[in-house]
Motif scaffolding. Structure first.
Motif, PDB file in Angstrom:
ATOM      1  N   ALA A 105     -48.393 -22.963 -23.346  1.00 19.18           N
ATOM      2  CA  ALA A 105     -48.727 -22.394 -22.034  1.00 19.18           C
ATOM      3  C   ALA A 105     -47.494 -21.912 -21.284  1.00 19.18           C
ATOM      4  N   GLY A 106     -46.300 -22.082 -21.865  1.00 22.69           N
ATOM      5  CA  GLY A 106     -45.074 -21.611 -21.231  1.00 22.69           C
ATOM      6  C   GLY A 106     -44.348 -22.646 -20.408  1.00 22.69           C
ATOM      7  N   LEU A 107     -44.753 -23.924 -20.522  1.00 16.84           N
ATOM      8  CA  LEU A 107     -44.103 -24.981 -19.764  1.00 16.84           C
ATOM      9  C   LEU A 107     -43.015 -25.655 -20.591  1.00 16.84           C
ATOM     10  N   SER A 108     -41.999 -26.152 -19.921  1.00 13.52           N
ATOM     11  CA  SER A 108     -40.995 -26.988 -20.558  1.00 13.52           C
ATOM     12  C   SER A 108     -41.447 -28.439 -20.450  1.00 13.52           C
ATOM     13  N   VAL A 109     -41.297 -29.180 -21.536  1.00 12.94           N
ATOM     14  CA  VAL A 109     -41.745 -30.565 -21.581  1.00 12.94           C
ATOM     15  C   VAL A 109     -40.557 -31.485 -21.321  1.00 12.94           C
ATOM     16  N   VAL A 110     -40.712 -32.389 -20.354  1.00 12.76           N
ATOM     17  CA  VAL A 110     -39.654 -33.329 -19.976  1.00 12.76           C
ATOM     18  C   VAL A 110     -40.117 -34.733 -20.337  1.00 12.76           C
ATOM     19  N   PRO A 111     -39.531 -35.350 -21.370  1.00 15.14           N
ATOM     20  CA  PRO A 111     -39.973 -36.697 -21.762  1.00 15.14           C
ATOM     21  C   PRO A 111     -39.523 -37.761 -20.778  1.00 15.14           C
ATOM     22  N   VAL A 112     -40.437 -38.680 -20.465  1.00 15.25           N
ATOM     23  CA  VAL A 112     -40.140 -39.813 -19.588  1.00 15.25           C
ATOM     24  C   VAL A 112     -40.516 -41.084 -20.350  1.00 15.25           C
ATOM     25  N   PRO A 113     -39.623 -42.057 -20.439  1.00 18.83           N
ATOM     26  CA  PRO A 113     -39.899 -43.240 -21.256  1.00 18.83           C
ATOM     27  C   PRO A 113     -41.025 -44.105 -20.714  1.00 18.83           C
ATOM     28  N   VAL A 114     -41.603 -44.871 -21.628  1.00 15.08           N
ATOM     29  CA  VAL A 114     -42.661 -45.827 -21.321  1.00 15.08           C
ATOM     30  C   VAL A 114     -42.152 -47.215 -21.688  1.00 15.08           C
ATOM     31  N   ASP A 115     -42.414 -48.208 -20.829  1.00 11.82           N
ATOM     32  CA  ASP A 115     -42.073 -49.582 -21.170  1.00 11.82           C
ATOM     33  C   ASP A 115     -43.329 -50.437 -21.100  1.00 11.82           C
ATOM     34  N   GLU A 116     -43.161 -51.751 -21.028  1.00  7.88           N
ATOM     35  CA  GLU A 116     -44.330 -52.639 -21.064  1.00  7.88           C
ATOM     36  C   GLU A 116     -45.206 -52.526 -19.831  1.00  7.88           C
ATOM     37  N   HIS A 117     -44.743 -51.841 -18.779  1.00  5.85           N
ATOM     38  CA  HIS A 117     -45.531 -51.639 -17.566  1.00  5.85           C
ATOM     39  C   HIS A 117     -46.101 -50.228 -17.471  1.00  5.85           C
ATOM     40  N   GLY A 118     -45.885 -49.435 -18.492  1.00  3.18           N
ATOM     41  CA  GLY A 118     -46.390 -48.068 -18.500  1.00  3.18           C
ATOM     42  C   GLY A 118     -45.307 -47.042 -18.208  1.00  3.18           C
ATOM     43  N   LEU A 119     -45.709 -45.872 -17.746  1.00  2.00           N
ATOM     44  CA  LEU A 119     -44.774 -44.804 -17.423  1.00  2.00           C
ATOM     45  C   LEU A 119     -43.747 -45.279 -16.408  1.00  2.00           C
ATOM     46  N   ARG A 120     -42.467 -44.997 -16.680  1.00  2.00           N
ATOM     47  CA  ARG A 120     -41.407 -45.372 -15.736  1.00  2.00           C
ATOM     48  C   ARG A 120     -41.331 -44.302 -14.649  1.00  2.00           C
ATOM     49  N   VAL A 121     -42.140 -44.500 -13.636  1.00  2.00           N
ATOM     50  CA  VAL A 121     -42.349 -43.489 -12.602  1.00  2.00           C
ATOM     51  C   VAL A 121     -41.042 -43.110 -11.916  1.00  2.00           C
ATOM     52  N   GLU A 122     -40.132 -44.067 -11.737  1.00  2.00           N
ATOM     53  CA  GLU A 122     -38.884 -43.770 -11.042  1.00  2.00           C
ATOM     54  C   GLU A 122     -38.054 -42.709 -11.760  1.00  2.00           C
ATOM     55  N   GLU A 123     -38.281 -42.558 -13.075  1.00  2.00           N
ATOM     56  CA  GLU A 123     -37.533 -41.561 -13.839  1.00  2.00           C
ATOM     57  C   GLU A 123     -37.941 -40.128 -13.470  1.00  2.00           C
ATOM     58  N   LEU A 124     -39.100 -39.952 -12.848  1.00  2.00           N
ATOM     59  CA  LEU A 124     -39.546 -38.614 -12.479  1.00  2.00           C
ATOM     60  C   LEU A 124     -38.598 -37.954 -11.489  1.00  2.00           C
ATOM     61  N   ASP A 125     -37.939 -38.769 -10.665  1.00  2.00           N
ATOM     62  CA  ASP A 125     -37.038 -38.213  -9.648  1.00  2.00           C
ATOM     63  C   ASP A 125     -35.723 -37.723 -10.236  1.00  2.00           C
TER      64      ASP A 125
END
Length: 481
Positions: free
Chosen positions: A215-235
């Motif tokens: 679709a023309g988007l760049s994919v940015v991987p964000v790690p997952v740990d035992e609590h799920g998506l590491r939301v703080e990494e989005l910033d």
């Protein structure tokens, strides 16, 4: 052909496609070389370490390609011997579809992705389809309405509100052919809005990563740990204003996004004027307590819910849905065509199952079946592979098995394929593959109950033969719980 001749000719024999993941490109190139006769029957392929060095790729890429072609019947891998070509182009007449791989000789399949196809409610579905065929107005027998039939959209809105805590009415639901179709429409809509980058869970369902790139988007991987998506990494990347996540039961790690991170995810979307794409992956199957509500219910203005019947009924039906805020719904409807949705009669049959309670009765039935099957698989693993550690929530149709520091999961996949057992290495779903992986993703949805112990016995034999050699003993703690 001697092995030295095979190695000398290797550069000329392989023609790797320009697009696709490396292991998929190598698989296609090897398959084409075998089918064309450039790799004759009986010829020995280079050891995986040798070919990886020649191609400048990781050994995992080669072992994955070899394992896939062993499962398809093109190669023959035996313990203590070279991997050799077993398929001959003279074994069958060349047909227009000769590029299609032959029937797999697989005895057991522990790859994830399928529900129990034996449990498909044939009688209920047939009854619903016959009833709707008799009742449907002739005006509904034309092309499907873009966005889905109003009866199904209404039934879905009611069902999702009762069972998943979704806040939506009929006009907020768009019928698709599955999660992939719904995600593709959303990705195109995001790109049209000027959003060029989307965060994805790593590891995650890589098929949707490919759809985002298409679709023309760049994919940015964000790690997952035992609590799920590491939301703080989005910033870390201010240009990211969209994220694809599986909060209910993350694929493939099997963890659940915690309450604190759910709240943080919604707060992030509000703060950056962003959108959360919530893949409701196998959320219906929770075995320790009732399924959690969808994140969409916390912020209907910022969260787009993607779902389908692929894990509950069958992927063959091609029925999915997108629940989206009004600003996206019109775009999602017009991004499809009159021919892109599920057949009208199938939409109406599913709507009838939702209205009459047949769908929820089916879910209760298969939920009991999957709970018992998961328990049987865990018992077999404890008995035959006592050193194996299982992680993830008691939910869904798969689990993650940590094989131990001295076992290479890629080697186990190859060895198991030679014994007729299909497996998948966790690295298949990783964007960042720098860390060594000792994990398998074991799917049990479509595994017959009577085959569990035999399948695990084959797995144990493959693990016993394949201890990692010449590798530093490094253990990733990404999945530790």
């Amino acid at each position: 052909m001697t092995e030295s001749r095979t190695n000398l000719a290797w550069g000329a024999l392989l023609d790797l496609p320009a697009t696709g993941a490396k292991h998929e490109r190598l698989t296609r190139a090897l398959r084409a070389a075998v089918r064309s006769g450039r790799l004759p029957t009986g010829s020995a392929l280079p050891p995986s370490r040798v070919l990886a060095a020649d191609l400048g790729c990781s050994r995992w890429v080669v072992t994955q390609a070899y394992a896939q072609l062993v499962a398809e019947g093109y190669l023959d891998a035996r313990v203590g011997s070279a991997t050799r070509v077993r398929w001959s182009p003279d074994a069958e007449p060349m047909q227009p579809d000769a590029g299609r791989p032959p029937t797999s000789p697989t005895r057991f399949d522990l790859t994830p992705g399928l529900p129990d196809l034996r449990a498909f409610p044939r009688s209920r579905w047939g009854e619903a389809l016959r009833d709707q065929t008799r009742r449907v107005p002739f005006t509904d027998l034309g092309f499907p309405v873009p966005g889905g039939h109003s009866d199904l959209r209404r039934a879905l809105a009611d069902h999702l509100h009762r069972c998943r805590g979704v806040v939506a009415d009929t006009d907020d639901v768009v019928v698709s052919t599955g999660v992939t179709d719904g995600a593709a429409r959303m990705f195109r809509a995001l790109r049209a809005e000027g959003i060029a980058r989307v965060a994805v869970e790593d590891p995650g369902w890589t098929r949707l990563h490919h759809v985002a790139r298409e679709a023309g988007l760049s994919v940015v991987p964000v790690p997952v740990d035992e609590h799920g998506l590491r939301v703080e990494e989005l910033d870390r990347d201010p240009s990211v204003r969209a994220v694809l996540s599986t909060p209910a039961h993350q694929f493939p790690t099997g963890v659940t996004l915690t309450a604190g991170r759910r709240a943080a995810l919604v707060e992030w979307a509000r703060r950056v004027d962003g959108v959360v794409l919530e893949d409701d992956y196998d959320s219906e199957f929770r075995y320790d307590h009732r399924p959690l509500s969808a994140v969409q219910g916390m912020c209907p203005q910022r969260v787009v819910l993607l779902g389908s019947v692929s894990k509950t009924l069958s992927p063959a039906l091609g029925i999915g849905w997108v629940v989206a805020p009004p600003r996206w719904c019109q775009v999602l409807r017009t991004s499809g065509t009159a021919r892109s949705g599920p057949p009208v009669l199938d939409q109406l049959a599913f709507a009838r199952l939702l209205r009459t309670g047949g769908y929820e009765r089916h879910l209760r039935s298969v939920r009991r079946r999957y709970r018992a099957r998961r328990a049987a698989l865990l018992a077999a693993l404890r008995r035959r592979l006592p050193a194996c550690r299982v992680t993830g929530t008691a939910a869904g149709l798969h689990l993650v098995a940590h094989l131990g520091a001295d076992v290479d999961a890629a080697d186990v996949v190859t060895a198991a394929a030679a014994r007729g057992l299909r497996l998948v290495d966790l690295r298949t779903y990783q964007v960042d593959r720098r860390e060594p992986a000792n994990y398998l993703v074991l799917g049990y949805g479509n595994l017959a109950d009577g085959a569990i112990d035999d399948a695990v016995a084959v797995l144990a034999a493959a693990v016993a033969d394949q201890s990692a050699r010449d590798r530093p003993e490094v253990v990733s703690d990404r999945l530790s719980t």
